[in-house]
Design an enzyme around this catalytic site. Structure first.
Site, mmCIF file in Angstrom:
data_model
loop_
_atom_site.group_PDB
_atom_site.id
_atom_site.type_symbol
_atom_site.label_atom_id
_atom_site.label_comp_id
_atom_site.label_asym_id
_atom_site.label_seq_id
_atom_site.Cartn_x
_atom_site.Cartn_y
_atom_site.Cartn_z
ATOM 1 N N ARG A 99 -4.043 -1.185 -5.976
ATOM 2 C CA ARG A 99 -5.011 -0.616 -6.921
ATOM 3 C C ARG A 99 -4.566 0.781 -7.328
ATOM 4 N NH1 ARG A 99 -10.209 0.219 -5.012
ATOM 5 N NH2 ARG A 99 -11.063 0.072 -7.089
ATOM 6 N N LYS A 134 -7.435 -0.482 7.369
ATOM 7 C CA LYS A 134 -7.416 -1.502 6.312
ATOM 8 C C LYS A 134 -6.458 -2.637 6.688
ATOM 9 C CE LYS A 134 -6.337 -1.735 1.358
ATOM 10 N NZ LYS A 134 -6.355 -0.960 0.102
ATOM 11 N N ARG A 139 -14.995 8.176 -0.607
ATOM 12 C CA ARG A 139 -14.428 8.330 0.743
ATOM 13 C C ARG A 139 -15.446 9.050 1.613
ATOM 14 N NH1 ARG A 139 -12.671 13.616 0.867
ATOM 15 N NH2 ARG A 139 -12.178 14.458 -1.179
HETATM 16 C C1 BTN Z 1 -5.057 -2.553 -2.906
HETATM 17 O O1 BTN Z 1 -4.493 -1.556 -3.355
HETATM 18 O O2 BTN Z 1 -5.859 -2.460 -1.974
HETATM 19 C C2 BTN Z 1 -4.812 -3.907 -3.499
HETATM 20 C C3 BTN Z 1 -3.571 -4.527 -2.933
HETATM 21 C C4 BTN Z 1 -3.271 -5.898 -3.487
HETATM 22 C C5 BTN Z 1 -1.945 -6.419 -3.025
HETATM 23 C C6 BTN Z 1 -1.744 -7.841 -3.408
HETATM 24 S S1 BTN Z 1 -0.363 -8.566 -2.585
HETATM 25 C C7 BTN Z 1 -0.509 -9.980 -3.587
HETATM 26 C C8 BTN Z 1 -0.814 -9.503 -4.984
HETATM 27 N N1 BTN Z 1 0.417 -9.172 -5.689
HETATM 28 C C9 BTN Z 1 0.498 -7.871 -5.957
HETATM 29 O O3 BTN Z 1 1.445 -7.331 -6.546
HETATM 30 N N2 BTN Z 1 -0.595 -7.234 -5.497
HETATM 31 C C10 BTN Z 1 -1.519 -8.143 -4.874
#
Ligand code: BTN
Length: 322
Positions: free
Chosen positions: A121, A186, A319
């Site tokens: 994100r 996390k 946060r």
């Molecule tokens: C976050 O930042 O919390 C979200 C992370 C999401 C990661 C997943 S891994 C599978 C899918 N492909 C990606 O490039 N991102 C999501």
């Protein structure tokens, strides 16, 4: 993974002679030696025992598309088109590339053993080491406006939490809007991306989940994190079982959300809210207050000095105030 067949043979953790590996793979002993070196470069720890052979020290948990499909409940399996890849830039990007810009009812699912450019994100990178975690994306179609995406990302958080709890993780925490927490930090993140609008009111969405399964080291992850095998070592976490269970839970939740909206998920999300009752600050603006759960659309409510204020998922992150 070029050495996949070799790793598959050595997955039992026993000592295998170069000769037996060579004969089972139909290649020379020199080729085996080269594959062992390549596997070591890919991150596998292989012990060479003089006069005896090789032993895989790193436990392996290989992805297998047939096993994943077998574990997905029949009602969902027949709607899914699964691709399991050895390596890809991002499983979200792969779904976007492969998916036709048409109203097909098939749900494409992409899982990779390793991502070279995993997306998180807010433009962050998602660390995606080979063989250790789950990187899974689904292409979903919804009838509704773009605003529904905020609620959807919370729904997918609930679906992920419920799948993990059903497999024995113990109570999962949700950090608004959709981070999944266990033990020390996390354990999974969800990235919902809008792929496009097929026609007015019909949107194509890609939902990607990154779940830490066996990872024990990650130098470049700056926030507190955990993985399933560390947080719940009593469970034998297998990526194929996790993938199957997640796909079933995510598709069921997406269906329920499509039919009935967010209402049925509010309480299920709230039970796991790690912000509840905590003093919070918003990362943008100068908003501060005590966490008071979510409203009927998935906005987070802050109990501030001026009354209760709702914060929208796409706009702000929260946060704990230290
Ligand atoms: C976050 O930042 O919390 C979200 C992370 C999401 C990661 C997943 S891994 C599978 C899918 N492909 C990606 O490039 N991102 C999501």
């Amino acid at each position: 993974m070029k050495s996949r067949a070799l790793i598959g043979l050595m997955a039992d953790g026993q000592v295998h002679s170069g000769e037996s590996l060579a004969s089972r793979l139909g290649i020379s002993r020199t080729a085996i030696w080269k594959q062992v070196k390549r596997a070591a470069d890919e991150g596998y720890e292989i012990e060479t025992i003089r006069g005896k052979g090789y032993r895989l020290v790193t436990p392996v948990d290989l992805l297998d598309s047939a096993m994943i499909l077998e574990g997905i409940p029949e009602s969902v399996r027949r709607r899914v088109k699964l691709a399991v890849l050895d390596e890809v830039d991002s499983t979200n990007a792969e779904i976007i590339r492969q998916r036709p810009a048409s109203g097909s009812s098939v749900i494409p699912v992409c899982i990779a053993d390793h991502q070279t450019a995993g997306r998180g994100r807010r433009g962050r990178e998602w660390q995606s080491p080979r063989g250790q975690n789950l990187y899974l994306s689904l292409g979903l179609t919804f009838h509704g406006g773009f605003a529904m995406l905020d609620g959807l990302s919370l729904v997918l958080g609930v679906a992920t939490a419920e799948a993990l709890e059903a497999m024995g993780s113990g109570q999962v925490g949700l950090k608004w809007p959709n981070d999944i927490f266990l033990g020390r930090g996390k354990v999974a993140g969800i990235l919902v991306e809008l792929q496009g609008e097929l026609e007015e009111g019909i949107i194509q969405v890609v939902a990607g989940i990154g779940l830490n399964v066996h990872m024990k080291q990650a130098e470049s992850v700056t926030q507190a994190w955990d993985s399933l095998s560390v947080a719940s070592p009593e469970v034998d976490w297998a990526r194929n079982d996790l993938a199957a269970s997640l796909v079933g839970s995510l598709v069921d939740a997406a269906d329920e959300f499509s039919e009935n909206g967010f209402a049925a998920f509010r309480e299920r999300w709230q039970q796991r809210d790690i912000f509840s009752g905590k003093s919070l600050v918003a990362s943008q603006g100068n908003l501060a207050g005590v966490g008071a759960g979510i409203d009927g659309s998935g906005n987070y409510m802050l109990d501030t000095d001026d009354g209760v204020t709702a914060v929208r998922a796409g706009e702000i992150s929260l946060r704990v105030q230290l």
